[in-house]
Scaffold this active site. Structure first.
Site, PDB file in Angstrom:
ATOM      1  N   GLY B 133      63.697  65.519  34.690  1.00  0.00           N
ATOM      2  CA  GLY B 133      64.622  64.420  34.447  1.00  0.00           C
ATOM      3  C   GLY B 133      65.898  64.569  35.255  1.00  0.00           C
ATOM      4  O   GLY B 133      66.943  64.955  34.723  1.00  0.00           O
ATOM      5  N   SER B 135      66.628  62.166  38.437  1.00  0.00           N
ATOM      6  CA  SER B 135      67.075  60.876  38.980  1.00  0.00           C
ATOM      7  C   SER B 135      67.427  59.876  37.887  1.00  0.00           C
ATOM      8  O   SER B 135      66.833  59.859  36.815  1.00  0.00           O
ATOM      9  CB  SER B 135      65.969  60.271  39.848  1.00  0.00           C
ATOM     10  OG  SER B 135      65.564  61.190  40.816  1.00  0.00           O
ATOM     11  N   GLU B 251      60.636  74.180  44.089  1.00  0.00           N
ATOM     12  CA  GLU B 251      60.133  72.817  44.214  1.00  0.00           C
ATOM     13  C   GLU B 251      59.770  72.457  45.653  1.00  0.00           C
ATOM     14  O   GLU B 251      58.927  71.593  45.883  1.00  0.00           O
ATOM     15  CB  GLU B 251      61.209  71.840  43.683  1.00  0.00           C
ATOM     16  CG  GLU B 251      60.688  70.436  43.513  1.00  0.00           C
ATOM     17  CD  GLU B 251      61.700  69.485  42.885  1.00  0.00           C
ATOM     18  OE1 GLU B 251      62.626  69.956  42.194  1.00  0.00           O
ATOM     19  OE2 GLU B 251      61.560  68.276  43.090  1.00  0.00           O
ATOM     20  N   GLU B 371      67.074  62.714  54.871  1.00  0.00           N
ATOM     21  CA  GLU B 371      68.489  62.751  55.252  1.00  0.00           C
ATOM     22  C   GLU B 371      69.212  63.843  54.472  1.00  0.00           C
ATOM     23  O   GLU B 371      70.063  64.548  55.013  1.00  0.00           O
ATOM     24  CB  GLU B 371      69.138  61.384  55.020  1.00  0.00           C
ATOM     25  CG  GLU B 371      68.697  60.302  56.004  1.00  0.00           C
ATOM     26  CD  GLU B 371      67.255  59.836  55.807  1.00  0.00           C
ATOM     27  OE1 GLU B 371      66.722  59.973  54.687  1.00  0.00           O
ATOM     28  OE2 GLU B 371      66.656  59.342  56.790  1.00  0.00           O
TER      29      GLU B 371
END
Ligand code: FAD
Lengths: 324, 384
Positions: B133, B135, B251, B371
């Site tokens: 959890g 975003s 991750e 980016e």
């Protein structure tokens, strides 16, 4: 890498820093000649690094010599030092002796032969023999980097069993190593320049667009270095490893040269600035000893014919970069 | 520190870890015998609780957790071998994926003893599934701006706010959420904390979001006065940002960042055995040449994790390049197949291709965008 190996590499780097200066590279390019760079490098004894101890050499492995090959590229060394190291190691067991001042290139069939302009000898292959011959260059140094398109063979000094494929693999592997060394140096130069050059009141490196390009450049350089390391970590030149390394070096070279020059702007292209000494050599390397298409087809064929259920198996069995 | 090739020191996968490989291969071959490639292509997006439990029964979920918490007590190299085989075969690993990859290591490192004793054995048994959890609708790349808030109340915490793009929240038991516990969005990284949120609690609403592919992988999750017990806090209050960043090395460094399209690559590669042109071999070879150093970089980072390091910048560099190859595989194969006007391709190959063609554009988004990753690399190069 052991501490001894690190000391060895540092020593060699120092020598290259003293001997292969940009003034000398420029003088070489104006009129290609082995002196003074070659005799000063030869004096260090490193030429016999790969020669077996039983033949009076240092008996180092390819993996141990890999950092030296990179270092040659990092200095835009204009003479065939890595190639001569390998030739001496190959020749020693066959009792074929080279003159002390022989500068040897590997000359399998190739669109261009780096260093050939100043080579005194070459290894050439036909069917199942590799021959050592005296050479004069056929000129046509199209990149102004000491290469040639052809060589004129002279007297043969000896021959030993080996195939054109063996010669091509060795040449491609050593070229990949020198290309990635040069590209790593171009990355350093570009990072420095981005830190110094100011536009719009800030150094270039502060602009996000430039940062993103430099990140891509670093990715390309590092992965090409890992691929070259993998190719040069084994005891001999394995076709799959060399194919992946040369392919990766060539593909990386496109982006690396473009980004390095983009970030430098016009000054990077000038004769006075060192960047072009490196990018011209990298570009010559792209054409030499098999382009990315050539090696990609070889690698693709190896994958299709390999007895591997998955590509992960193929990578593990044939392309593992292990500490040796 | 400047990131360079020495940031990825070569290592050998130890033999004890490699010894796991044949067992995993045999298990997968038997389990997935009847699963067609286009289903396998979902791999770490494929949710199958039964498969995860069967894997757990082998002792292969929470492999790196200590034995006293129900794990196998093996190191990250063993986990690399395990997940490489699972991903290469296209095993549906999503159910336990997040818990295994990052929630369990997070709890092991930052959790209280009670949290470890409760959660880790249940993760290892394949009983509890986790989701991430982070975003929110207004906090994507700019994660530090999250607004979901936990207020201290008598005996616990009260949570209000919303998360979004939460993969498999609708099938998970717990979310580890990054929320604000003090200050405002302007305070950025300060004042953030991580909580274990039981998704069955009153006030939690999970609404699945349908993808263009027709699949439903992710969700929006609402919190309305959700009361959490005191011990739902993970680690230290206010330390959420540092904790989240420690998760990122796990991750982003794994082989799932290069193997998301591997099932397709191998299906195509097999079809080339007796029918190819030089263009096909060239494409295949180029893809392999890009994958090879990346796999070695992932193993190098595994070595760093084993040494207790957190290669966050390295992982950003690897993930940015890795997802580029994963994206290129379907696009290249589509180009190769589409060039053969004289052939009707194998329908299963086309189904697999079509699935990945519709998904590959998200490979560079999930887990942090290009980016943002390139910004991290630039910092690692000393530019920021
Ligand atoms: C399949 C999938 C699964 C996901 N699963 C989860 C999950 O389980 N849990 C979870 O918390 N999140 C999940 N996400 C969300 C993911 O982490 C975000 O999509 C990602 O962080 C980007 O946020 P955003 O989508 O809001 O895009 P934005 O942040 O709005 O970005 C849009 C574009 O702008 C660019 N951009 C933004 N800021 C800058 C900047 N400063 N400079 C330059 N460019 C910039 C981005 O790079 C991007 O290209 C998932 C996403 C996908 C696609």
């Amino acid at each position: 890498m052991s501490d001894d190996d690190n000391i060895l590499t540092e020593t060699f780097r120092r020598v290259l820093g003293d001997v292969v200066t940009s003034e000398r590279i420029r003088a070489f390019e104006d009129s290609p000649a082995l002196a003074p760079i070659w005799p000063e490098l030869a004096e260090t004894g490193f030429l016999d690094a790969l020669v077996g101890e039983e033949y009076g050499g240092a008996g180092l492995s390819l993996a141990q010599v890999f950092p030296l090959v990179l270092a040659l590229g990092e200095h835009a060394t204009p003479v065939p030092f890595a190639e001569t190291m390998l030739a001496r190691a190959w020749l020693a067991p066959h009792g074929i002796s080279l003159p002390d001042d022989a500068a040897v290139v590997l000359a399998p069939r190739s669109a261009i032969l780096p260093f050939a302009e100043v080579a005194t000898h070459a290894l050439v292959a036909d069917r199942d023999m590799i021959r050592v011959v005296e050479v004069t260059s056929g000129s046509n140094d199209v990149f102004r980097a000491g290469g040639a398109l052809t060589l004129n063979p002279g007297r043969e000094l000896g021959a030993f069993a080996g195939t054109p494929g063996d010669l091509l693999l060795a040449a491609a592997a050593l070229t990949s190593g020198q290309m990635v060394g040069a590209m790593a140096r171009m990355l350093d130069m570009t990072l420095n320049y981005a830190g110094e050059r100011q536009q719009f009141g800030r150094s270039l490196g502060k602009f996000q667009a430039i940062q993103q390009q430099l990140a891509v450049m670093a990715e390309q350089v590092i992965s090409a270095q890992v691929a070259a390391r993998t190719a040069l970590r084994s005891t001999h030149f394995e076709p799959i490893r060399v194919a992946a390394a040369k392919c990766r070096a060539n593909e990386a070279a496109r982006l690396v040269c473009n980004i390095a020059h983009a970030v430098h702007g016009a000054i990077g292209a000038t004769a006075e600035f060192d960047l072009q000494l490196f990018s011209r050599r990298v570009k010559q390397g792209q054409v030499a000893f098999g382009s990315e298409r050539y090696w990609a087809v070889e690698l693709g064929r190896a994958r299709v014919t390999a007895d591997c259920q998955t590509t992960a198996d193929f990578l593990r069995l044939h392309l593992m970069d292990e500490d040796v | 520190m400047t990131i360079n090739v020495d940031s990825f020191p070569p290592v050998r996968i130890p033999e004890e870890a490699e010894a796991l490989r044949p067992q995993v291969k045999a298990f997968i071959a038997q389990q997935l015998m009847h699963m067609p490639p286009h289903r396998r292509a979902r791999t770490w997006a494929g949710f199958d609780a039964d498969f995860s439990r069967a894997l757990a029964a082998q002792g292969w979920v929470g492999l790196t957790m200590p034995k006293e918490y129900g794990g196998a007590g093996l190191d990250a190299f063993s986990r690399f071998v395990l997940v490489e085989e699972l991903l290469a075969a296209g095993a549906p690993v999503a159910a336990h994926w997040i818990g295994d990859r990052q929630s369990a290591p997070l709890l092991l490192h930052y959790g209280t003893e009670a949290q470890r004793e409760f959660f880790l054995p249940r993760i290892c048994r394949g009983e509890l599934f986790f989701c991430i959890g982070m975003s929110e609708p207004n906090s994507g790349s700019d994660l530090a701006s999250v607004r979901t808030r936990a207020e201290k109340v008598d005996g616990g915490w009260k949570v209000n706010g919303q998360k979004i793009w939460t993969t498999y929240a609708h099938k998970s038991h717990y979310m580890i959420a990054l929320v604000r516990t003090s200050g405002t969005s302007e305070d950025r990284q300060a004042g953030l904390s991580q909580f274990l949120i039981d998704l069955s609690l009153p006030g939690v609403t999970v609404n699945p979001i349908k993808l263009g592919t027709g699949d439903t992988d992710f969700n929006e999750v609402f919190f309305e006065d959700v009361i959490l017990p005191e011990d739902a806090l993970v680690g230290t209050e206010g330390n959420g940002w540092a904790q989240v960043n420690a998760e990122l090395a796990f991750e982003r460094s794994g082989p799932e960042r290069i193997y998301s399209s591997l099932v397709l690559l191998d299906l195509w590669s097999r079809s080339l055995k007796d029918d190819h042109d030089a263009g096909d071999l060239e494409r295949l070879g180029l893809l392999v040449s890009r994958l090879a150093p990346l796999r070695n970089m992932s193993i190098a980072m595994t070595g760093l994790l084993v040494q207790g390091k957190s290669p966050v910048t390295e992982a950003a560099l690897f993930k940015d390049m890795g997802t580029e190859v994963e994206q290129a595989i379907p696009a290249d194969i589509a180009d190769a197949l589409g060039a053969r006007l004289d052939r009707t391709p194998d329908p299963e190959l086309m189904r697999t291709l079509a699935y990945l063609m519709q998904l590959n554009h998200v490979f560079s988004l999930r887990g942090g965008t290009r980016e943002i990753l390139r910004g991290m690399i630039a910092r690692g190069l000393g530019l920021r």
